[in-house]
Scaffold this active site. Structure first.
Site, PDB file in Angstrom:
ATOM      1  N   ARG A 173      32.500   2.402  -0.864  1.00 37.06           N
ATOM      2  CA  ARG A 173      32.544   3.117   0.639  1.00 37.06           C
ATOM      3  C   ARG A 173      33.443   2.285   1.506  1.00 37.06           C
ATOM      4  NH1 ARG A 173      31.530   6.234  -2.203  1.00 37.06           N
ATOM      5  NH2 ARG A 173      29.528   7.246  -2.649  1.00 37.06           N
ATOM      6  N   SER A 223      24.925   9.734   5.686  1.00 33.99           N
ATOM      7  CA  SER A 223      24.462   8.659   5.450  1.00 33.99           C
ATOM      8  C   SER A 223      24.722   7.501   6.684  1.00 33.99           C
ATOM      9  CB  SER A 223      24.695   7.970   4.273  1.00 33.99           C
ATOM     10  OG  SER A 223      24.261   8.733   3.052  1.00 33.99           O
ATOM     11  N   GLU A 293      27.213   2.617   7.705  1.00 35.96           N
ATOM     12  CA  GLU A 293      28.184   3.192   6.915  1.00 35.96           C
ATOM     13  C   GLU A 293      28.899   4.329   8.017  1.00 35.96           C
ATOM     14  OE1 GLU A 293      27.700   5.142   3.288  1.00 35.96           O
ATOM     15  OE2 GLU A 293      28.758   6.794   3.620  1.00 35.96           O
TER      16      GLU A 293
HETATM   17  C1  LIG Z   1      26.181  16.268   5.759  1.00 35.18           C
HETATM   18  C2  LIG Z   1      27.058  15.258   5.470  1.00 35.18           C
HETATM   19  C3  LIG Z   1      27.086  14.685   4.157  1.00 35.18           C
HETATM   20  C4  LIG Z   1      27.834  13.656   3.824  1.00 35.18           C
HETATM   21  N1  LIG Z   1      28.063  13.334   2.423  1.00 35.18           N
HETATM   22  C5  LIG Z   1      28.834  12.073   2.274  1.00 35.18           C
HETATM   23  C6  LIG Z   1      28.933  11.828   0.940  1.00 35.18           C
HETATM   24  O1  LIG Z   1      28.156  12.330  -0.166  1.00 35.18           O
HETATM   25  N2  LIG Z   1      29.709  10.911   0.531  1.00 35.18           N
HETATM   26  C7  LIG Z   1      30.436  10.084   1.565  1.00 35.18           C
HETATM   27  O2  LIG Z   1      31.243   9.340   1.038  1.00 35.18           O
HETATM   28  N3  LIG Z   1      30.622  10.606   2.852  1.00 35.18           N
HETATM   29  C8  LIG Z   1      29.694  11.583   3.129  1.00 35.18           C
HETATM   30  N4  LIG Z   1      29.489  11.934   4.545  1.00 35.18           N
HETATM   31  C9  LIG Z   1      30.325  11.109   5.631  1.00 35.18           C
HETATM   32  C10 LIG Z   1      31.800  11.932   5.841  1.00 35.18           C
HETATM   33  O3  LIG Z   1      31.532  13.208   5.509  1.00 35.18           O
HETATM   34  C11 LIG Z   1      32.680  11.065   5.110  1.00 35.18           C
HETATM   35  O4  LIG Z   1      32.616   9.764   5.589  1.00 35.18           O
HETATM   36  C12 LIG Z   1      34.097  11.381   5.471  1.00 35.18           C
HETATM   37  O5  LIG Z   1      35.126  10.886   4.602  1.00 35.18           O
HETATM   38  C13 LIG Z   1      34.512  11.045   6.956  1.00 35.18           C
HETATM   39  O6  LIG Z   1      35.589  12.025   6.995  1.00 35.18           O
HETATM   40  P1  LIG Z   1      35.866  12.824   8.580  1.00 35.18           P
HETATM   41  O7  LIG Z   1      37.250  13.416   8.532  1.00 35.18           O
HETATM   42  O8  LIG Z   1      34.820  13.512   9.208  1.00 35.18           O
HETATM   43  O9  LIG Z   1      36.078  11.195   9.363  1.00 35.18           O
HETATM   44  P2  LIG Z   1      35.736  11.011  10.829  1.00 35.18           P
HETATM   45  O10 LIG Z   1      34.263  10.959  11.049  1.00 35.18           O
HETATM   46  O11 LIG Z   1      36.480  11.939  11.862  1.00 35.18           O
HETATM   47  O12 LIG Z   1      36.430   9.627  10.968  1.00 35.18           O
HETATM   48  C14 LIG Z   1      35.723   8.339  10.189  1.00 35.18           C
HETATM   49  C15 LIG Z   1      36.429   7.285  10.305  1.00 35.18           C
HETATM   50  O13 LIG Z   1      37.826   7.433   9.456  1.00 35.18           O
HETATM   51  C16 LIG Z   1      39.064   7.422  10.539  1.00 35.18           C
HETATM   52  N5  LIG Z   1      40.104   8.285   9.953  1.00 35.18           N
HETATM   53  C17 LIG Z   1      39.821   9.515  10.162  1.00 35.18           C
HETATM   54  N6  LIG Z   1      41.223  10.332   9.731  1.00 35.18           N
HETATM   55  C18 LIG Z   1      41.949   9.120   9.442  1.00 35.18           C
HETATM   56  C19 LIG Z   1      43.318   9.014   8.907  1.00 35.18           C
HETATM   57  N7  LIG Z   1      43.915  10.009   8.449  1.00 35.18           N
HETATM   58  N8  LIG Z   1      43.610   7.585   8.659  1.00 35.18           N
HETATM   59  C20 LIG Z   1      43.097   6.844   8.691  1.00 35.18           C
HETATM   60  N9  LIG Z   1      41.565   6.747   9.333  1.00 35.18           N
HETATM   61  C21 LIG Z   1      41.376   7.908   9.628  1.00 35.18           C
HETATM   62  C22 LIG Z   1      38.397   7.528  11.630  1.00 35.18           C
HETATM   63  O14 LIG Z   1      39.210   6.824  12.659  1.00 35.18           O
HETATM   64  C23 LIG Z   1      37.016   6.663  11.683  1.00 35.18           C
HETATM   65  O15 LIG Z   1      37.277   5.508  11.772  1.00 35.18           O
HETATM   66  C24 LIG Z   1      28.605  13.048   4.786  1.00 35.18           C
HETATM   67  C25 LIG Z   1      28.598  13.609   6.319  1.00 35.18           C
HETATM   68  C26 LIG Z   1      27.853  14.644   6.509  1.00 35.18           C
HETATM   69  C27 LIG Z   1      27.836  15.093   7.861  1.00 35.18           C
END
Ligand SMILES: Cc1cc2nc3c(=O)[nH]c(=O)nc-3n(C[C@H](O)[C@H](O)[C@H](O)COP(=O)(O)OP(=O)(O)OC[C@H]3O[C@@H](n4cnc5c(N)ncnc54)[C@H](O)[C@@H]3O)c2cc1C
EC number: 1.3.1.98
Length: 305
Positions: A173, A223, A293
């Site tokens: 992660r 998480s 996380e």
């Molecule tokens: C119901 C649920 C289930 C989930 N299950 C999982 C799972 O099984 N496994 C898992 O790993 N995660 C899981 N997650 C967490 C999440 O979906 C992941 O961490 C995902 O990768 C976050 O993506 P996001 O676009 O929503 O990022 P955001 O929440 O918008 O941003 C997260 C971070 O990434 C940075 N970021 C966003 N885009 C970029 C970019 N293009 N370049 C550089 N930095 C960037 C942001 O600045 C921030 O620091 C879950 C979340 C939910 C709500």
């Protein structure tokens, strides 16, 4: 500032001032961003970064907001969301070139429709490719590290760089890009030909398992804590008797102890106070210090970076 932004982003509909970020986070929490700007191509991105440098404005990249707790006071500066060319998918044989703003579940489904395997794990991760890369998102035994062949990042100073997996530095992660100014513009993935029905079956299973084990009926940010080596954060939190623990409308889920759900009017302060309580209780009981996380933006004395 608004004028300078309009000179870069021609469509005024892509610039929002004092935009409440609770509208853009899966946990439905977060105060206003001074500006939320949808960026459609690299030219706009590099001009925005130059502007931010000149005006000393902080820059935040927002994906789908599914791993974020934004403070109730919001954030100052520019929040950028990658759209347009950053959301495109191009497939050549079993190689996929995809923009950092593309949705991971959408990409996983498109790949499976074309009989390309490797991304089934991503079908239920509700985030973008760019954030998924930086976090090394993963599930069900798969993660981004297993499919990424190359990434193009744009650094805060506007420099573009192509990185190979060794330079990205994938770990559980996390990657070496976390906490840096790198913006993931594009990712190249090496997938493998596979049977379409088998891929769809695997994804259906993953989705069913999620529905059975995660509190998806409430807003949440996935998480909350990383799993400590050799254990599960959810197990420790449950064993500490914290399921159902509440601060305001933030609650440790009854269904999955590593999720904090928003029962309605939870604030960032509620969530972070509850996370702090969970962390200290688990540390007192088991001597394990949990690490957040979720990413936290804005005012945050509880979990300093
Ligand atoms: C119901 C649920 C289930 C989930 N299950 C999982 C799972 O099984 N496994 C898992 O790993 N995660 C899981 N997650 C967490 C999440 O979906 C992941 O961490 C995902 O990768 C976050 O993506 P996001 O676009 O929503 O990022 P955001 O929440 O918008 O941003 C997260 C971070 O990434 C940075 N970021 C966003 N885009 C970029 C970019 N293009 N370049 C550089 N930095 C960037 C942001 O600045 C921030 O620091 C879950 C979340 C939910 C709500």
């Amino acid at each position: 500032m608004a004028e300078r932004l309009r000179s870069i982003i021609r469509d005024p509909g892509r610039i929002r001032r004092a935009e409440p970020l609770k509208r853009h986070t899966s946990v439905r929490i977060g105060g206003p961003a001074d500006y939320l700007v949808e960026v459609a191509d690299r030219h706009e991105l590099s001009r925005l970064l130059r502007l931010a440098g000149e005006e000393a404005l902080p820059v935040y990249i927002l994906g789908s907001g599914s791993n974020l707790v934004v403070s109730d006071e919001g954030v100052r500066g520019l929040v950028l969301r990658l759209t347009g060319e950053f959301a495109r998918i191009a497939v050549d044989g079993s190689t996929v070139r995809v923009g950092g703003g593309c949705s991971l579940p959408k990409l996983a489904h498109q790949a499976s429709r074309r009989g390309l395997g490797g991304l089934e794990f991503a079908c239920a991760i509700p985030g973008t490719v760019g954030a998924g890369l930086v976090m090394n998102a993963g599930a069900h035994g798969g993660d981004m590290a297993q499919v990424v062949a190359e990434a193009t990042v744009i650094w805060g100073d506007g420099r573009m760089e192509r990185l190979c997996p060794g330079e990205i530095g994938f770990a559980y992660r996390s990657t070496r890009l976390q906490g840096t100014s790198a913006i993931v513009a594009e990712v190249v993935m090496a997938l493998r030909p596979a049977d379409r029905a088998a891929l769809e079956g695997a994804m259906r299973q993953h989705l069913n398992r999620r529905r059975a084990t995660q509190p998806l009926q409430y807003p949440n940010a996935g998480s909350v804590f990383k799993n400590p080596p050799g254990d599960y954060a959810g197990r420790l939190i449950e064993q500490a008797g914290l399921k159902g623990e509440r601060v305001g409308d933030a609650q440790v889920s009854e269904k999955h102890a590593n999720f904090i759900v928003n029962l309605g009017q939870a604030t960032a302060r509620d969530v972070l106070t509850l996370m702090d309580r969970v962390r200290s209780t688990v540390e007192r009981r088991f001597g394990v210090r949990l690490e957040a996380e979720v990413k936290i933006w804005g005012h945050n004395p509880w979990f300093p970076p």
